[in-house]
Scaffold this active site. Structure first.
Site, short mmCIF file in Angstrom:
data_model
loop_
_atom_site.label_atom_id
_atom_site.label_comp_id
_atom_site.label_asym_id
_atom_site.label_seq_id
_atom_site.Cartn_x
_atom_site.Cartn_y
_atom_site.Cartn_z
N GLU A 1 0.83 -1.21 0.00
CA GLU A 1 0.00 0.00 0.00
C GLU A 1 0.86 1.26 0.00
O GLU A 1 1.98 1.26 0.55
CB GLU A 1 -0.92 0.06 1.23
CG GLU A 1 -2.26 -0.62 1.06
CD GLU A 1 -2.18 -2.10 1.35
OE1 GLU A 1 -3.12 -2.83 0.97
OE2 GLU A 1 -1.19 -2.52 1.97
N THR A 2 0.31 2.29 -0.61
CA THR A 2 0.84 3.64 -0.47
C THR A 2 -0.25 4.50 0.16
O THR A 2 -1.40 4.49 -0.31
CB THR A 2 1.25 4.24 -1.82
OG1 THR A 2 2.32 3.47 -2.38
CG2 THR A 2 1.71 5.68 -1.65
#
Length: 262
Positions: free
Chosen positions: A47-48
């Site tokens: 994830e970002t």
């Protein structure tokens, strides 16, 4: 040229190379969704997290390499770590506004950060044969479904010994959490992400939104200790508060840099 600060944080870990890595990007204003997705794909992490500061706190969004998602625990922990450590934030609680799950908060006490998340229920479901086949199991306690499938096994060693064919799970159109009573903690888990860049998520805060109510009810406890027994692993301090759960962990900065968008 647009310049953006970039942080990579090992969430749910007090040491480098532990827990779950997340990319974090503070923004001045929202970029187009296609740009946010392209950045997440370039980072190639599970994830970002992107956030912007507002008058009441922060707006927060999460992207995998496939698209925007509705909730992510470790990237929220990582975002709060960046805010506390690097943005001169004066308070002990960060408040996030999100698109899909409303208001979230993270509170700091010493080296520990505690997520305040919604509690999610699961319901018993028909067991897809593909699920058991890909996990390579014939012996299990129960299977239920909510946001993800939750497969409850009989003991910790059974969870540790799994060698699933993760990407063959993709037709089920859900992520898969496998859990069992722990030997030295209340419960253990692993989390599989078919089709994603990271096939097994090292430590998954969001899935504890459904694990904590399940184990709290089963064990008759409101305070629990959990361990995600992936290769990197992570410890989570958990509390069940009715329709909310508290998920505590630590975080360690791995990398600070700059992104240049031309």
């Amino acid at each position: 040229m647009n310049t953006i600060d970039f942080y990579m944080v090992d969430a749910f870990s007090q040491t480098t190379f532990g827990g779950n890595a997340a990319a974090v990007c503070p923004l001045v204003e929202w970029l187009p969704d296609e740009t946010l997705l392209s950045m997440a794909q370039q980072h190639n992490q599970s994830e970002t997290a992107y956030f912007i500061r507002t008058d009441s706190g922060f707006d927060l969004r999460w992207f995998t390499t496939q698209g925007e998602i509705d909730l992510c625990g470790h990237a929220t922990l990582a975002a709060a770590h960046v805010i506390f450590e690097y943005l001169d934030y004066p308070d002990t609680t960060v408040r996030f506004s999100t698109r899909f799950v409303g208001e979230l908060s993270v509170t700091r006490a010493g080296d520990w950060l505690t997520l305040d998340f919604p509690a999610w229920k699961t319901e018993p479901c028909d067991v897809p044969p593909l699920l058991l086949d890909c996990l390579g199991i014939t012996r299990y306690h129960s299977v239920s479904a909510g946001r993800d499938y939750m497969v409850v096994l009989e003991d910790e060693q059974q969870v540790r010994d799994l060698t699933p064919d993760i990407h063959r799970l993709k037709p089920l159109d859900k992520m898969v959490c496998v859990t069992a009573p722990g030997d030295s903690v209340d419960f253990v888990s692993r989390f599989f992400c078919p089709g994603e860049a990271v096939a097994e998520d090292p430590v998954t805060g969001s899935t504890h939104s459904m694990l904590i109510p399940y184990w709290g009810e089963r064990l008759g406890k409101t305070t629990l200790l959990a361990h995600q027994v992936s290769a990197r692993g992570g410890e989570l301090r958990c509390q069940w508060q009715g329709d909310r759960v508290l998920i505590g962990g630590q975080a360690t900065t791995y990398l600070i840099g700059k992104i240049f968008l031309r």
